[in-house]
Design a protein around this motif. Structure first.
Motif, PDB file in Angstrom:
ATOM      1  N   TYR A  94       0.753  -1.107   0.145  1.00  0.00           N
ATOM      2  CA  TYR A  94      -0.088  -0.143  -0.137  1.00  0.00           C
ATOM      3  C   TYR A  94       0.941   0.930  -0.045  1.00  0.00           C
ATOM      4  CZ  TYR A  94      -2.303   3.779   2.265  1.00  0.00           C
ATOM      5  OH  TYR A  94      -3.009   5.295   2.362  1.00  0.00           O
ATOM      6  N   LEU A  95       0.657   2.295  -0.708  1.00  0.00           N
ATOM      7  CA  LEU A  95       1.539   3.435  -0.770  1.00  0.00           C
ATOM      8  C   LEU A  95       0.334   4.699  -0.690  1.00  0.00           C
ATOM      9  CD1 LEU A  95       4.096   3.183  -3.924  1.00  0.00           C
ATOM     10  CD2 LEU A  95       4.193   3.084  -1.449  1.00  0.00           C
ATOM     11  N   GLY A  96       0.882   5.709  -0.062  1.00  0.00           N
ATOM     12  CA  GLY A  96      -0.131   6.973   0.068  1.00  0.00           C
ATOM     13  C   GLY A  96       0.958   8.351   0.141  1.00  0.00           C
ATOM     14  N   LEU A  97       0.526   9.308  -0.247  1.00  0.00           N
ATOM     15  CA  LEU A  97       0.988  10.560   0.011  1.00  0.00           C
ATOM     16  C   LEU A  97       0.471  11.252   0.838  1.00  0.00           C
ATOM     17  CD1 LEU A  97       1.982  11.472  -3.653  1.00  0.00           C
ATOM     18  CD2 LEU A  97       3.635  11.101  -1.895  1.00  0.00           C
ATOM     19  N   GLN A  98       1.079  11.438   2.075  1.00  0.00           N
ATOM     20  CA  GLN A  98       0.233  11.996   3.220  1.00  0.00           C
ATOM     21  C   GLN A  98       0.823  13.481   3.288  1.00  0.00           C
ATOM     22  OE1 GLN A  98      -0.559  11.389   7.860  1.00  0.00           O
ATOM     23  NE2 GLN A  98       0.125   9.777   6.706  1.00  0.00           N
ATOM     24  N   LEU A  99      -0.225  14.279   3.553  1.00  0.00           N
ATOM     25  CA  LEU A  99      -0.045  15.926   3.848  1.00  0.00           C
ATOM     26  C   LEU A  99      -0.281  16.337   5.205  1.00  0.00           C
ATOM     27  CD1 LEU A  99       0.414  18.767   2.778  1.00  0.00           C
ATOM     28  CD2 LEU A  99      -1.913  19.024   2.289  1.00  0.00           C
ATOM     29  N   ILE A 100       0.516  16.797   5.975  1.00  0.00           N
ATOM     30  CA  ILE A 100       0.348  17.454   7.285  1.00  0.00           C
ATOM     31  C   ILE A 100       0.820  18.947   7.079  1.00  0.00           C
ATOM     32  CG2 ILE A 100       2.442  16.924   8.232  1.00  0.00           C
ATOM     33  CD1 ILE A 100       0.734  16.455  11.087  1.00  0.00           C
ATOM     34  N   ALA A 115       3.871  -0.089   8.974  1.00  0.00           N
ATOM     35  CA  ALA A 115       4.136   0.919   8.082  1.00  0.00           C
ATOM     36  C   ALA A 115       5.366   1.735   8.052  1.00  0.00           C
ATOM     37  CB  ALA A 115       3.043   2.160   8.492  1.00  0.00           C
ATOM     38  N   VAL A 116       5.648   2.464   7.119  1.00  0.00           N
ATOM     39  CA  VAL A 116       6.983   3.245   7.013  1.00  0.00           C
ATOM     40  C   VAL A 116       6.491   4.706   6.564  1.00  0.00           C
ATOM     41  CG1 VAL A 116       8.781   1.520   6.962  1.00  0.00           C
ATOM     42  CG2 VAL A 116       7.996   2.398   4.964  1.00  0.00           C
ATOM     43  N   ARG A 117       7.282   5.683   6.674  1.00  0.00           N
ATOM     44  CA  ARG A 117       7.122   7.063   6.349  1.00  0.00           C
ATOM     45  C   ARG A 117       8.552   7.414   5.325  1.00  0.00           C
ATOM     46  NH1 ARG A 117       2.088   6.353   7.920  1.00  0.00           N
ATOM     47  NH2 ARG A 117       2.263   4.987  10.062  1.00  0.00           N
ATOM     48  N   PHE A 118       8.295   7.844   4.351  1.00  0.00           N
ATOM     49  CA  PHE A 118       9.698   8.256   3.826  1.00  0.00           C
ATOM     50  C   PHE A 118       9.359   9.644   3.047  1.00  0.00           C
ATOM     51  CE2 PHE A 118      12.506   8.841   0.404  1.00  0.00           C
ATOM     52  CZ  PHE A 118      13.672   8.083   0.959  1.00  0.00           C
ATOM     53  N   VAL A 119      10.037  10.577   3.590  1.00  0.00           N
ATOM     54  CA  VAL A 119       9.930  12.008   3.711  1.00  0.00           C
ATOM     55  C   VAL A 119      10.137  12.594   2.393  1.00  0.00           C
ATOM     56  CG1 VAL A 119       9.949  14.275   4.443  1.00  0.00           C
ATOM     57  CG2 VAL A 119      10.340  12.432   6.103  1.00  0.00           C
ATOM     58  N   VAL A 120       9.007  13.197   1.858  1.00  0.00           N
ATOM     59  CA  VAL A 120       9.201  13.739   0.357  1.00  0.00           C
ATOM     60  C   VAL A 120       9.273  15.292   0.233  1.00  0.00           C
ATOM     61  CG1 VAL A 120       7.909  14.247  -1.957  1.00  0.00           C
ATOM     62  CG2 VAL A 120       7.703  12.195  -0.457  1.00  0.00           C
ATOM     63  N   GLU A 121       8.993  16.028   1.217  1.00  0.00           N
ATOM     64  CA  GLU A 121       9.115  17.678   1.183  1.00  0.00           C
ATOM     65  C   GLU A 121       8.654  18.168   2.496  1.00  0.00           C
ATOM     66  OE1 GLU A 121       6.746  20.630  -0.383  1.00  0.00           O
ATOM     67  OE2 GLU A 121       5.976  19.276  -1.803  1.00  0.00           O
ATOM     68  N   GLY A 122       9.458  19.433   2.596  1.00  0.00           N
ATOM     69  CA  GLY A 122       9.016  20.056   3.722  1.00  0.00           C
ATOM     70  C   GLY A 122      10.080  19.981   5.229  1.00  0.00           C
ATOM     71  N   THR A 123       9.958  20.731   5.984  1.00  0.00           N
ATOM     72  CA  THR A 123      10.643  20.686   7.289  1.00  0.00           C
ATOM     73  C   THR A 123       9.652  20.857   8.495  1.00  0.00           C
ATOM     74  OG1 THR A 123      11.281  22.975   7.160  1.00  0.00           O
ATOM     75  CG2 THR A 123      12.706  21.323   6.327  1.00  0.00           C
ATOM     76  N   GLY A 124      10.119  20.368   9.513  1.00  0.00           N
ATOM     77  CA  GLY A 124       9.238  20.329  11.073  1.00  0.00           C
ATOM     78  C   GLY A 124       8.192  19.675  11.043  1.00  0.00           C
ATOM     79  N   GLY A 125       8.160  18.852  10.410  1.00  0.00           N
ATOM     80  CA  GLY A 125       7.102  17.542  10.595  1.00  0.00           C
ATOM     81  C   GLY A 125       7.900  16.439  11.642  1.00  0.00           C
ATOM     82  N   PHE A 126       7.096  15.610  12.339  1.00  0.00           N
ATOM     83  CA  PHE A 126       7.676  14.904  13.161  1.00  0.00           C
ATOM     84  C   PHE A 126       6.789  13.571  13.374  1.00  0.00           C
ATOM     85  CE2 PHE A 126       5.445  17.401  16.062  1.00  0.00           C
ATOM     86  CZ  PHE A 126       4.849  16.452  17.104  1.00  0.00           C
ATOM     87  N   TRP A 162       5.019  13.153   3.203  1.00  0.00           N
ATOM     88  CA  TRP A 162       5.670  11.924   3.045  1.00  0.00           C
ATOM     89  C   TRP A 162       5.149  11.051   2.500  1.00  0.00           C
ATOM     90  CZ3 TRP A 162       4.039  13.833   8.045  1.00  0.00           C
ATOM     91  CH2 TRP A 162       3.167  12.842   8.529  1.00  0.00           C
ATOM     92  N   LEU A 163       5.696   9.892   1.936  1.00  0.00           N
ATOM     93  CA  LEU A 163       5.101   8.611   1.353  1.00  0.00           C
ATOM     94  C   LEU A 163       4.880   7.651   2.447  1.00  0.00           C
ATOM     95  CD1 LEU A 163       4.738   7.118  -1.611  1.00  0.00           C
ATOM     96  CD2 LEU A 163       6.926   6.377  -1.318  1.00  0.00           C
TER      97      LEU A 163
END
Ligand code: 1HN
Length: 346
Positions: A94-100, A115-126, A162-163
């Motif tokens: 399963y793959l999804g692009l998640q926005l916060i 699950a795993v998260r692989f960060v695509v763009e942006g800073t300050g997320g945790f 992130w993915l």
């Protein structure tokens, strides 16, 4: 040898109906379909999800749906060959692009899929995992293994994307997928264990030698270090040899999750790589660079942020273009295939 087997139409309709009324079916009309000769039948198609096409729609989801109405604000990357509603990039992934968005939180929960998260763009997320707060920088890999609490937040400015990759299709198929909601975690660390306890390959806490090895000692794999490691490895392996690193459990040396495996590859500038055909399905995500892949005869151009589905048993070539190396993150189901004894390379 391969004889033509009987079909349902060869049987008296009344006989087939009688069987069906008992919830019984004959095997032979379906045998070749479930057990084809030589190569599995595959519905998964080679496919590229282009970040440049999807990004605007993800941002629009940020306007249309408040986080409270989504819990996880995700656009799912569904392989068109498998049916969009089934939410499968491949039969196991399963793959999804998640926005916060800044100030948002995605509430604490835990579930049976990993699950795993692989960060695509942006800073300050945790992401916090069982009380360990992991910063999210572009390219970082963060594990949220089965059963571990996880919640996300954003303390910076601008969108963070992130993915998500999960073994959900398999766990769901086993009718074993479920979730538990939890209270907000209390955080116990200043820095995550990638910065303190498992700082360098080959060094583990001394006391770990005297206990059962931990299932998930390292949760965050910082891209800054993986990228440098790939560049250094490229100086040591011969031309044409793959520059490819696996993410593993630092205490056991084994894959970090039971079903899905993760790795990062550098394709040198202008280089074409042709890995062996593999029984595992996989996806690749472009961290940096651009290029083109040929997968089972389908040509797919890719650039930063794009994600590509690779069916099982596919014939694959990748080439980095544009005079720069490409850096690619891979997810595959080889760990599970190895465990059940079906993993092959051809
Ligand atoms: C999940 O827990 C997350 O925690 C994201 O961010 C996507 C998709 C299906 C099931 C659980 C998350 C998910 C998910």
């Amino acid at each position: 040898m391969s004889t033509q087997l009987g079909t349902l139409a060869d049987l008296p309709a009344r006989y087939v109906e009688d069987l069906a009324s008992l919830s019984v079916v004959p095997l032979w009309p379906s045998l070749r379909a479930v057990l084809p000769y030589g190569i599995p039948s595959r519905s998964t198609v080679p496919f590229a999800w282009r970040y440049a096409d999807i990004r605007d729609h993800l941002m629009r989801a940020g306007e249309l749906t408040p986080i409270e109405k989504a819990e996880r604000r995700v656009l799912v990357l569904s392989n068109p060959g498998l049916g969009l509603e089934r939410m499968m990039a491949t039969p196991s992934i399963y793959l999804g692009l998640q926005l916060i968005l800044p100030g948002e939180t995605a509430p604490n929960h835990r579930h049976s899929p990993s699950a795993v998260r692989f960060v695509v763009e942006g800073t300050g997320g945790f992401t916090s995992v069982d009380g360990e707060k992991c910063p999210m920088e572009k390219g970082d890999l963060i594990l949220t293994p089965s059963g571990l609490w996880h919640e996300h937040g954003h303390e910076g400015s601008g969108p963070v994307v992130w993915l998500d990759a999960l073994d959900l299709p398999l766990v769901y198929a086993m009718e074993a997928s479920y979730c538990i909601e939890g209270e907000k975690q209390s955080i116990r660390n200043a820095a995550d264990r990638s910065q303190t306890t498992y700082r360098r390959a080959g060094l583990v806490p001394y006391a770990s030698l005297n206990r059962k090895r931990a299932d998930y000692p390292l949760i965050r794999f910082p891209w800054r270090e993986v990228r440098q490691n790939l560049l250094d490895l490229a100086t040591a392996v011969g031309p044409g040899e793959p520059v490819h690193l696996a993410y593993v459990n630092p205490e056991t040396g084994q894959e970090c999750l039971p079903i899905l495996g993760f790795s990062a590859q550098m394709i040198r500038a202008g280089e074409e790589v042709a890995p062996p055909r593999r029984s595992a399905s996989s996806v690749l995500h472009v961290i940096e660079g651009r290029g083109v892949s040929e997968i089972d005869g389908t040509t797919l151009a890719w650039s930063e942020g794009d994600t590509i589905a690779v069916p099982t048993h596919a014939t694959v070539r990748h080439r980095a273009e544009g005079g720069a190396p490409a850096f690619v993150f891979h997810v595959d189901d080889a760990p599970l295939q190895r465990k059940i004894g079906i993993y092959e390379e051809f």
